[in-house]
Design a protein around this motif. Structure first.
Motif, PDB file in Angstrom:
ATOM      1  N   THR A 183       0.809  -1.383   0.035  1.00 36.57           N
ATOM      2  CA  THR A 183      -0.011   0.055  -0.099  1.00 36.57           C
ATOM      3  C   THR A 183       0.714   1.326  -0.004  1.00 36.57           C
ATOM      4  OG1 THR A 183      -0.113   0.460   2.430  1.00 36.57           O
ATOM      5  CG2 THR A 183      -1.811  -1.219   1.344  1.00 36.57           C
ATOM      6  N   THR A 184       0.284   2.628  -0.057  1.00 35.79           N
ATOM      7  CA  THR A 184       1.239   3.634  -0.067  1.00 35.79           C
ATOM      8  C   THR A 184       1.860   3.729   1.425  1.00 35.79           C
ATOM      9  OG1 THR A 184      -0.792   4.840   0.618  1.00 35.79           O
ATOM     10  CG2 THR A 184      -0.200   4.746  -1.608  1.00 35.79           C
ATOM     11  N   LEU A 185       1.474   3.176   2.583  1.00 34.23           N
ATOM     12  CA  LEU A 185       2.102   3.160   3.745  1.00 34.23           C
ATOM     13  C   LEU A 185       2.788   2.131   4.342  1.00 34.23           C
ATOM     14  CD1 LEU A 185      -1.007   5.068   5.613  1.00 34.23           C
ATOM     15  CD2 LEU A 185       0.917   6.168   4.332  1.00 34.23           C
ATOM     16  N   ASP A 186       2.390   0.750   3.787  1.00 33.21           N
ATOM     17  CA  ASP A 186       3.093  -0.308   4.148  1.00 33.21           C
ATOM     18  C   ASP A 186       3.410  -1.433   3.331  1.00 33.21           C
ATOM     19  OD1 ASP A 186       0.591  -1.142   4.392  1.00 33.21           O
ATOM     20  OD2 ASP A 186       0.520  -1.916   6.311  1.00 33.21           O
ATOM     21  N   LYS A 187       4.152  -2.531   3.500  1.00 30.51           N
ATOM     22  CA  LYS A 187       4.338  -3.531   2.777  1.00 30.51           C
ATOM     23  C   LYS A 187       4.419  -4.743   3.574  1.00 30.51           C
ATOM     24  CE  LYS A 187       8.323  -4.253   0.679  1.00 30.51           C
ATOM     25  NZ  LYS A 187       9.427  -4.159  -0.212  1.00 30.51           N
ATOM     26  N   VAL A 188       3.909  -5.722   3.113  1.00 33.83           N
ATOM     27  CA  VAL A 188       3.842  -7.260   3.908  1.00 33.83           C
ATOM     28  C   VAL A 188       4.256  -8.146   2.806  1.00 33.83           C
ATOM     29  CG1 VAL A 188       2.513  -6.496   5.733  1.00 33.83           C
ATOM     30  CG2 VAL A 188       1.536  -7.658   3.942  1.00 33.83           C
ATOM     31  N   SER A 189       4.877  -9.275   3.064  1.00 34.04           N
ATOM     32  CA  SER A 189       5.273 -10.434   2.021  1.00 34.04           C
ATOM     33  C   SER A 189       5.299 -11.591   3.028  1.00 34.04           C
ATOM     34  CB  SER A 189       6.657 -10.226   1.540  1.00 34.04           C
ATOM     35  OG  SER A 189       7.628 -10.170   2.401  1.00 34.04           O
ATOM     36  N   ALA A 190       5.021 -12.708   2.210  1.00 35.17           N
ATOM     37  CA  ALA A 190       5.098 -14.241   2.523  1.00 35.17           C
ATOM     38  C   ALA A 190       5.601 -15.102   1.538  1.00 35.17           C
ATOM     39  CB  ALA A 190       3.820 -14.556   3.103  1.00 35.17           C
TER      40      ALA A 190
END
Length: 1285
Positions: free
Chosen positions: A601-608
């Motif tokens: 997103t414009t504010l955060d990032k997650v991954s798996a």
């Protein structure tokens, strides 16, 4: 209540605030914010922003550019001086000034020479607020001169001789770089034998034939002009000698035994020693009274050159080089002195003040020698500058008070010594400006929940404004326990929650006005992967699907992207991506790898991520399981100061999935070859973000782990050297203890090389008295672990702190530790010492504690010295060693155990601290009461007769009092081992012998003997004795009241009592003690020699064994001593042989059949039996007892305390240890109480009426009488247990 910002008291939270240049402070002011609109209105004195180096060497083939850039409002004008006078650039057509700056461009490429413009230049930047000046810039053109022409003669020398080929390059600017090559421009090989010195000469420790050549050429490279100059070739010819004589080392350079070297702080110290000798010497380096600094010491030129980088004053000292070969060693001492050009401790900073405020400029520098500080105002020495009433100069500080606008100026601080100078400009700008907020109005901040939120409020004003923050339209106050305010006005919400959403107002105020600004904050839900892709193992040709479901804030639009092995998915129609899934059809081996779902997103990032393993389709051969292969292709990316990303390619997992990766690192600066654990990551991950420490040269390796085990480590990655930084930690284990009464020894555990974070590790050691108002005293020491403070008062508490620093800066402020200066011996002895005797072996001691101030150290306890000065029962005053008891801590009483009764003691008490003992208290004398005595030292029973025994004894060794009497108790022992009535007899204490009369003849008695004091009876001795029986019925003569000594020694009353194969011999002896008896016997009427048996001890009886039955024997007893003598002979006869069950062959059937036919065998058997009888053969007791047909009598053996078989060989065997008692009946406490009769050798053995011998009785433990303290059971010598029939 509003939340106010007081910048002077707040701490800037580094790393969290955005880059906003902010306000100025009164004492340590900062730059005016470079906001363009703000700069249009504010005036500012000039500031030099760029200038050429102090020592500026120019290329004479290019134009000369002398830089001088400055900023200010209004923009400054520039002027130059050359060699101290004004440089009018308008009069020189070759010199121009760059527009908008003070940079000079001198055009010498068209015409003119560089040498014309050599000199010292200085730039001045000036506006209405003051003038700033540059450093003195020394302009010198570079020079690369040619070698002078010279004729070089060939050098001819013998094999093994030393050689120096001189280079002597021309002096250029800057100095040339020297190297040796041949005509083919190939560098000449160098080694421990052949090497180039720092001066450029080529040194041979010894020459060899292969050194012969004609093209030894020295080259000088001048980098500034990119030219190389060549010396004429040198020819060397080495003549081979038959044998080269070996020789010890001597130095080629430097000369003599000692030399001196001076170097400046921060430079590289280079020390050189080159030696000649045969064989080639080896060079070693040491530092006298110290060690070479770790991590800064390097060896060059085959250890002939020692280099120490970043030298400091601590590196001064004597360095020794040692040249050694098998024939000897020499050394050269180089005394090194480190001087220092001036360097800043506190450089002056720009100062922005408002009218009427106070402030100061501080200029502190250090150097060796100490630099001189001088001040200038607008480029003019302050001594001749216009007077300013608001200014006061105090050495390195200028103090301003009640400044006005006319106080604005630029001040220059010059710190100089003989090795250089420092020049710093710092302006004082007096402004009166109302507050201005520089942050844009209505800025919207969006933050993910549970993360920090930073709301900016950049501001400016003079005087310095205070900042207040409000939330909401109603001005709800913000509390400091929830929010963090930074000095630049930023409001930090450490953990933003949903309720943090709203409008925030920043208000800036000073005495000239107020400004405010509103910003808005929105809190968003974090993006989460609620269904992660899972690890998959599929067969070739099958389909696999990975799922990735994302949950996010409804106001944010996420983008989901799939990666394979951290790269884009292959451009292949087999890969399909829909909303939540990635599918791969017709899987092949190339599809194996790590698949990652990334949601942004414009504010955060997650991954798996998940790993796909592709296997062959079934059926497949049985897999071979093994540890993984090592990872490969290690790569370092995202290289930052304190972090780096490491990626790798996993090796084959060998049919067992990799569960994790272990990452290790090596520090090639501090610990070469030693690998440390860095991190562990799951087996599905092939990258790791690693946090790093400063000033470490990292190499990484990765190890894979599966269920079988651990792979070999991968190859090391490329090296990554992190920048130096100030230390993160300070030394631990800081202590302060004095080794002498007037010092304080401060020790600490130094930082290791990894913790130093940079070169030049040092420690700032600070101390002050805890209970005083003294300022901290501090010193800087090198990388050591101890510092001694001298001249301290005795045992005074000190506060101590040790702070680490390096060339970058200081570690955080260290914690304070309390220590003490050195201890001294206590001054005062304990008083009021009292002794309370508890009993005859125990006393209690009390004392008053000494004043704490008199202890002069840590109280360890009190120590009691005590000793026995006289025994109350003895009159001697022998010295007895003193005993010591120590009582820990502040105890004021203690017990003295183990005292001797009835004794006089003395004691004193001393106080003990860490240094030792104080003075002793006055001796206190006390005595212990009487106790019960020990047992008498010995008890002997002598002169036995028919009805009397004589007792002799020695008093107790420890009477423990005054003896009052002795008690003798005795009782008879009958034939059944029963004890008779106990008789009691009191004997005066002054007696040492006693005759006991009216006893029964031939009777065993048991005696109990002990002494008394007024405290009671003591321990007793026991003894047994037997009255005699005269075989002829004649009573022995009365021995009287004591032991009667014969005039001449004699042996009388020789008596022999015999059994079948055994005889007891007894006698009476009168004469000196300590004689040795022997018994001689033989067959009566025979001419054979007497047989001799030695009697153990001085007893008066002996047993003869192995005799022949029915035989007459003669016997006599002799004594060996001062006068040998022998008794009269006596004759006895052994009893007749009894029928026995020796081998009865008559009962054997086969013998009866042969007896009539073989008469000769019978005759032979008879002869054998006759021979055995003459030799005293064995007569088994068991067979005799069987023949006696007594079922209650059992055979007895030696190992259970009874008799087995008798033989001749047993006559000479000694009894078991402790089995006999001396014949004088002397008994010690530790002796056995067993009777001699236990062994069948007593004189009181008896015969039955048929003449058979009464054998041994059982040796049981005796019982004491009921009145005694112990219990035993005595054996009886009267009745037989076994008899021979």
């Amino acid at each position: 209540m509003q939340l106010k910002i007081m910048p002077k008291k707040k701490r800037l939270s580094a790393g969290k605030v955005p880059l906003i240049l902010f306000l100025c402070q009164m004492i340590s002011a900062l730059e005016v914010p470079l906001d363009q609109k703000l700069l249009e209105d504010l005036v500012q004195p000039p500031t030099i922003t760029q200038q050429s180096p102090k020592d500026y060497i120019i290329d004479p083939r290019e134009n000369i550019v002398i830089q001088c850039e400055a900023k200010g409002k209004p923009p400054p004008s520039f002027s130059w001086t050359r060699n101290g006078t004004h440089f009018d650039i308008d009069k020189d057509p070759l010199v121009t000034m760059k527009p908008g700056s003070g940079t000079l461009i001198i055009n010498i490429m068209s015409e003119g020479k560089a040498e014309t413009y050599e000199g010292v230049y200085q730039c001045t930047a000036r506006n209405e607020r003051g003038a700033a000046i540059s450093n003195n810039i020394v302009i010198r053109p570079s020079r690369s001169p040619l070698w002078t022409k010279e004729k070089l003669e060939p050098m001819i020398l013998q094999n093994g001789q030393p050689l120096v080929l001189p280079c002597r390059p021309p002096i250029g600017l800057p100095p040339a770089i020297i190297f040796w090559m041949d005509n083919s421009f190939q560098r000449l090989p160098q080694s421990e034998r052949v090497s180039q010195g720092l001066n450029g000469d080529l040194y041979f420790s010894n020459v060899l034939p292969e050194d012969t050549r004609e093209d030894y050429i020295c080259y000088a490279r001048f980098n500034h002009t990119q030219t190389i100059q060549q010396k004429q070739p040198i020819s060397v010819k080495v003549i081979s000698a038959r044998s080269s004589r070996e020789r010890p080392p001597t130095f080629l350079t430097p000369e003599g035994n000692a030399s001196h070297k001076e170097e400046l702080r921060g430079n590289v110290l280079s020390l050189e020693c080159i030696a000649e000798g045969l064989p080639t010497p080896i060079i070693y380096w040491i530092k006298e009274d110290g060690t070479l600094p770790i991590n800064r010491t390097f060896y060059r030129n085959f250890k002939k050159t020692l280099q120490i980088t970043h030298v400091s004053e601590a590196d001064s000292g004597n360095y020794q080089c040692i040249a050694k070969n098998p024939l000897g060693a020499i050394h050269h001492t180089i005394s090194v002195t480190v001087k220092a050009a001036p360097y800043w401790i506190v450089a002056p900073q720009n100062l922005v003040l408002s009218p009427g405020e106070d402030g100061s400029l501080i200029c502190r520098a250090n150097g060796n020698p100490k630099p001189r500080i001088s001040w200038l105002t607008n480029g003019v020495p302050v001594e001749i500058a216009p007077d300013d009433p608001s200014r006061k100069i105090d050495g390195d500080t200028i103090i301003f008070s009640n400044v006005q606008e006319r106080s604005s100026a630029v001040y220059q601080c010059n710190a100089s010594n003989e090795y250089g100078y420092l020049l710093a400009n710092a302006f004082v700008n007096v402004l009166a400006e109302p507050p201005r907020i520089l942050t844009s109005a209505n800025t919207l901040y969006q933050v993910i929940a549970n993360s920090p939120a930073l709301l900016d409020c950049a501001f400016f004003g003079s005087p310095l404004p205070t900042i207040e923050w409000f939330k909401g339209a109603k001005g709800r106050a913000l509390h400091e326990d929830i929010y963090v305010l930074h000095e630049n006005g930023t409001l930090e919400i450490p953990v933003a929650q949903k309720d943090s959403t709203g409008t925030y107002t920043c208000v800036a105020r000073n005495k000239l006005g107020m400004a405010k600004n509103e910003v808005h904050l929105e809190i968003k839900d974090p993006t989460r992967i609620i269904k992660q892709p899972e690890y998959a193992i599929v067969q070739r040709g099958s389909t696999v699907s990975f799922e990735c479901k994302v949950k996010h804030d409804h106001t944010l639009i996420p983008t989901v992207m799939w990666l394979k092995d951290n790269g884009e998915l292959p451009n292949d129609e087999r890969f399909t991506v829909d909303k939540d899934h990635l599918a791969v059809t017709d899987v092949d081996d190339g599809d194996a790898g790590t698949y990652t779902c990334v949601a942004n997103t414009t504010l955060d990032k997650v991954s798996a991520s998940a790993v796909l393993s592709v296997v062959a389709p079934t059926p497949t051969p049985a897999p071979i399981y093994d540890v993984p292969n090592p990872p490969i292709d290690l790569e370092l990316t995202n290289q930052l100061d304190k972090s780096v990303q490491l990626s790798w390619t996993p090796g084959d997992d060998n049919n067992s999935p990799i569960t994790k990766f272990i990452i290790e690192y090596e520090d090639t600066i501090h610990e070469v070859g030693l690998w440390h654990h860095q991190a562990e990551v799951p087996g599905t991950q092939t990258t790791a973000q690693l946090m790093l420490s400063p000033y470490v040269n990292y190499s990484f390796r990765v190890t894979a782990v599966n269920n079988i085990g651990q792979s070999l480590p991968s190859k090391a990655s490329e090296q990554y050297f992190t920048k130096a930084a100030e230390p993160d930690t300070n030394p631990t284990a800081v202590e302060g203890l004095g080794s002498e009464p007037d010092n304080l020894v401060i020790t600490w555990k130094p930082l290791n090389g990894f913790e130093s974070n940079g070169p030049g590790l040092q420690y700032k050691v600070s101390w002050r008295q805890k209970d005083g108002d003294d300022e901290w005293t501090s010193v800087l020491v090198a990388n050591v672990s101890k510092y001694i403070v001298s001249g301290t008062p005795t045992f005074v508490p000190y506060l101590i702190k040790v702070q680490a620093l390096n060339n970058v800066g200081f570690a955080p402020e260290p914690a304070e530790v309390m220590g003490h200066s050195g201890e001294d011996l206590p001054m005062v002895a304990p008083g009021n010492v009292q002794v309370n005797v508890v009993n005859n072996t125990l006393a209690e001691v009390h004392w008053d504690p000494v004043p704490l101030k008199s202890i002069r150290g840590h109280l360890q306890g009190y120590r009691i010295y005590y000793w026995k000065i006289q025994s109350s029962s003895r009159r001697d005053k022998r010295h007895i060693e003193k005993k010591i008891l120590t009582f820990q801590g502040s105890k004021t009483h203690g017990m003295l155990p183990g005292l001797e009764p009835f004794s006089h003691y003395a004691l004193n008490v001393r106080v003990v601290n860490g240094k030792g003992e104080g003075p002793a208290s006055p001796d206190r004398v006390f005595h212990t009461p009487e106790g019960v005595p020990s047992a008498p030292s010995s008890l002997k029973i002598v002169n036995p007769s028919l009805d009397s025994l004589t007792l002799e004894w020695d008093p107790p060794s420890h009477p423990n009092g005054i003896l009052t009497e002795y008690t003798l108790k005795y009782q008879p022992i009958n034939s059944t081992h029963e004890l008779g009535p106990l008789l009691d007899l009191k004997i005066p204490a002054n007696k040492t012998s006693w005759i006991l009369k009216n006893l029964n003849f031939s009777t065993r008695y048991k005696f109990y003997f002990y002494a008394h004091t007024s405290a009671g009876p003591g321990s007793h001795l026991t003894e047994e004795a037997v009255t005699t029986m005269d075989a002829a019925g004649i009573l022995p003569p009365d021995v009287g009241a004591g032991k009667v000594q014969a005039v001449n020694p004699r042996i009388s009353n020789l008596t022999a009592t015999a059994a079948e194969t055994y005889a007891n011999i007894s006698w009476e002896y009168e004469g000196p003690e300590r004689v040795k008896f022997y018994v001689e016997y033989g067959v009566a009427g025979s001419k054979e020699d007497w047989r001799k048996e030695i009697v153990n001890g001085s007893r008066s009886f002996f047993g003869l064994k192995g005799l022949m039955p029915g035989t007459a024997y003669k016997v006599r007893v002799g004594a060996e001593g001062d006068s040998d003598f022998v008794s009269s002979e006596d004759v006895f006869e052994t009893g007749p042989a009894m029928a026995s069950r020796q081998v009865d062959i008559a009962t054997q059937g086969w013998f009866i059949g042969l007896m009539c036919a073989v008469a000769l065998l019978i005759l032979i058997l008879l002869i054998v039996c006759f021979i055995r009888r003459n030799k005293g053969g064995k007569y088994p007791v068991k067979e005799k007892e069987d023949a006696h047909a007594d079922p209650e009598i059992q055979p007895m053996k030696e190992d259970d305390g009874t008799f087995g078989e008798y033989s001749d060989a047993e006559d000479h065997k000694p009894l078991k240890k402790g089995s006999r008692t001396p014949s004088d009946r002397t008994v010690k406490k530790e002796d056995s109480d067993d009777s001699l009769v236990d062994y069948g050798e007593g004189v009181n053995g008896q015969f039955n009426e048929d003449g058979s011998f009464i054998g041994q009785y059982s040796g049981k433990k005796e019982k004491e009488p009921a009145e005694g303290n112990e219990s035993s059971e005595a054996p009886s010598p009267v009745n037989a247990m076994n008899s021979f029939v």
